[in-house]
Enzyme design. Structure first.
Site, PDB file in Angstrom:
ATOM      1  N   ASN A  50      -3.401   3.393  -8.742  1.00  0.00           N
ATOM      2  CA  ASN A  50      -1.958   3.421  -8.536  1.00  0.00           C
ATOM      3  C   ASN A  50      -1.623   4.387  -7.402  1.00  0.00           C
ATOM      4  O   ASN A  50      -1.627   3.993  -6.259  1.00  0.00           O
ATOM      5  CB  ASN A  50      -1.175   3.747  -9.808  1.00  0.00           C
TER       6      ASN A  50
ATOM      7  N   GLY B 190       1.745  -1.537  -2.273  1.00  0.00           N
ATOM      8  CA  GLY B 190       2.867  -1.481  -3.203  1.00  0.00           C
ATOM      9  C   GLY B 190       3.759  -2.691  -3.089  1.00  0.00           C
ATOM     10  O   GLY B 190       3.298  -3.843  -3.055  1.00  0.00           O
TER      11      GLY B 190
ATOM     12  N   THR C 177      -3.574   1.435  -2.942  1.00  0.00           N
ATOM     13  CA  THR C 177      -4.433   0.443  -3.573  1.00  0.00           C
ATOM     14  C   THR C 177      -5.486   0.071  -2.541  1.00  0.00           C
ATOM     15  O   THR C 177      -5.417   0.520  -1.402  1.00  0.00           O
ATOM     16  CB  THR C 177      -3.562  -0.765  -3.992  1.00  0.00           C
TER      17      THR C 177
ATOM     18  N   THR D 281      -6.995  -0.503  -7.951  1.00  0.00           N
ATOM     19  CA  THR D 281      -6.145   0.661  -7.696  1.00  0.00           C
ATOM     20  C   THR D 281      -6.266   1.716  -8.773  1.00  0.00           C
ATOM     21  O   THR D 281      -6.648   1.428  -9.913  1.00  0.00           O
ATOM     22  CB  THR D 281      -4.665   0.216  -7.588  1.00  0.00           C
TER      23      THR D 281
END
Length: 585
Positions: free
Chosen positions: A401, A480, A381, A399
């Protein structure tokens, strides 16, 4: 005070730890405005717009589109994210432009006939993408809060895509992603069909430039016009799920931020579908009853112990209760209760860890949790922070991901698509690579937004009848499941331990997320502290491979502080990414 119960020997051990910040690096300073991002060209784009007369939101829009060009690893058109805005009067807005599951999505879409998760199906390829929200988010932000035009804000990104930019060695090597090699358009654009880019070469993206020009001219084209049909046709031809109707139905949410208090500061942060804000507030509420400064230096064993136990308890609640607020009733008020925090605090043994398997939630505060489910959350991100000359501030986290998202580039349009569907719970009871716990509240459903840990945060002094609150910090990071703990440690390092903002960004990181019951340390964390935590009873892990292969595991804090006496802006760029930059004027 609970901290007084900590044994003398453990406090002594804390003070034996060598001070990590005896020679703190100096922050970047600016008198009027500041931008800090992961990529120097994106920072320059933001400063350019500020000097042109744009405000912090204009600069944020410019930075976001520039990152889509110069940092395709996480910057994006085909992804989503969150933008936290605090205007000069202290009014806050939280823009949620998180991706949504397409109408064709279903709870078991990534399971085979036997009910087992199909490996990588939610990570790579055409079925991994949610409906992108970034373009809608930027257009909404500019229209409602910007001063310039969308075309003016997008001009630096269009120039960077058209004329190209010089790649550093690290940026060139990032483009060699194996996932992109699987898809012809991605391999052609980012990898020259196998003739990989090298240090010092200029990277031009004419297809992306043309797409950006079209968006600047008519932003509705992306969701309801010819471009939307191009995206939908490409998806259909390749077995993807996103339709023109999905794109037309996408909307940005202007949500009420999560608010908290800590050591006389007001915290404004991310609400669901981010878990970050409420968990951050829970952590700080628990820690508010400890005098961390008296326990030892920043990252000393005594501090690490107490902070870790707060992490453990807040992450237990995260996994059980959080999801998309449009689909679930979430007990946010109860989770943010100071009485609840006090009950959690009383369960902390000052001299040893509480095994996660033995942790019992205080009774009488929250409803019974639903059955738990393990879920994934990627580290790739990016975050940026901005303050303008009038004191308006933006903290934005965005992001795809995974790094480069699904690996799929939309043919003819030149931008990568996300693999955000992987952030949903694919199957109850199946552990992922991080072992992160989430509940059925985050199961897949059409139109739903997946749970996130992104935690853009803005902190101000607490106002009164006679004193207006003053901006103090703008914070955030990727990483994360480590995002929340990194932001919490940044807050603690700055407010409790008085470190300058560059030292805050540089500080070695640690993380605990309830399950797995393991205290993770960044590779550069001092061995004496790690050994002390192990001797205390923690299972420890250095994550050395993750450090070397994926710096995003430990985040990329891009931070701004305001000198409370002079009003000077001080910025800390996270040197874990060498090509980032803080700059202002």
């Amino acid at each position: 005070m609970i901290s007084s119960r900590i044994s003398a020997s453990f406090v002594a051990l804390s003070f034996l730890a060598t001070s990590l910040y005896a020679q703190q690096a100096e922050p970047v300073r600016a008198a009027h405005a500041m931008v800090v991002t992961v990529e120097h060209n994106a920072t320059d784009a933001g400063v350019e717009i500020l000097k042109k007369g744009g405000n912090a939101v204009d600069a944020a829009v410019a930075v976001h589109f520039a990152l889509a060009v110069v940092y395709p690893f996480a910057g994006n058109l085909g992804g989503g994210g969150f933008m936290l805005i605090r205007d000069k009067h202290g009014k806050a807005h939280f823009l949620d432009y998180r991706e949504k599951a397409p109408a064709a999505a279903s709870r078991d879409m990534y399971l085979d006939a036997q009910g087992n998760v199909i490996p990588r199906m939610s990570l790579v390829g055409y079925k991994a993408s949610g409906v992108p929200g970034s373009v809608a988010g930027m257009v909404y932000a500019q229209k409602h809060f910007g001063k310039l035009t969308l075309a003016e804000d997008m001009a630096p990104a269009i120039r960077l895509a058209t004329e190209g930019f010089v790649l550093s060695d690290a940026e060139a090597r990032m483009l060699q992603s194996k996932n992109m090699t699987l898809f012809p358009a991605s391999a052609h654009i980012y990898q020259r069909d196998g003739n990989f880019y090298k240090d010092g070469e200029v990277f031009k993206q004419p297809e992306l430039a043309a797409t950006l020009v079209r968006i600047a001219k008519d932003p509705d084209d992306f969701y309801k016009g010819a471009m939307a049909r191009q995206i939908a046709d490409f998806e259909k031809a390749n077995g993807g799920n996103i339709t023109a109707e999905d794109l037309a139905a996408y909307e940005v949410k202007d949500r009420e931020p999560i608010r908290g208090r800590y050591r006389g500061y007001d915290i404004v942060t991310a609400p669901p579908p981010s878990s970050g804000g409420i968990v951050l507030v829970q952590i700080l509420n628990i820690l508010s009853g400890f005098n961390l400064k008296k326990l030892g230096a920043d990252r000393s064993p005594a501090q690490v112990h107490i902070i870790t136990e707060a992490f453990r308890r807040a992450y237990m609640d995260r996994g059980d209760y959080l999801g998309d607020p449009d689909f679930n009733t979430l007990p946010l008020e109860q989770m943010a209760s100071m009485k609840y925090a006090a009950a959690w605090r009383a369960s902390i043994d000052p001299n040893k860890p509480t095994p996660s398997k033995d942790l019992v939630r205080p009774a009488g505060f929250l409803p019974p949790p639903p059955a738990a489910a393990h879920s994934k959350e990627s580290t790739e991100t990016t975050h940026f922070s901005i303050v303008d000359k009038d004191g308006n501030a933006v903290a934005s986290t965005t992001t795809l991901n995974g790094g480069f998202g699904s690996g799929v580039t939309i043919g003819g349009l030149g931008f990568l698509m996300n693999n955000q569907m992987d952030d949903f719970t694919s199957k109850v009871g199946v552990p992922n690579m991080y072992g992160l716990i989430q509940g059925p509240a985050n199961s897949i459903a059409p139109g739903k937004r997946p749970l996130s840990a992104m935690t853009p945060t803005i902190i101000s002094t607490h106002g009164s009848l006679f004193h207006r609150p003053k901006l103090a910090y703008v914070m955030g990071t990727p990483g994360g499941s480590t995002i929340i703990t990194t932001v919490a440690n940044d807050v603690i390092s700055a407010i409790d331990n008085g470190m300058n903002i560059q030292a805050v960004a540089d500080a070695p990181r640690f993380h605990h997320q309830y399950l797995p019951d393991r205290l993770d340390f960044e590779k550069k964390f001092p061995d004496d502290v790690v050994n002390a935590m192990k001797a205390m009873g923690y299972t420890t892990n250095r994550n050395q491979v993750a450090d070397e292969k994926s710096p995003g595991v430990w985040g990329d804090s891009e931070l701004i502080a305001v000198d409370p006496k002079t009003g000077e802006l001080l910025s800390g760029h996270d040197n874990r990414r060498a090509f980032g930059k803080a700059a202002g004027y």
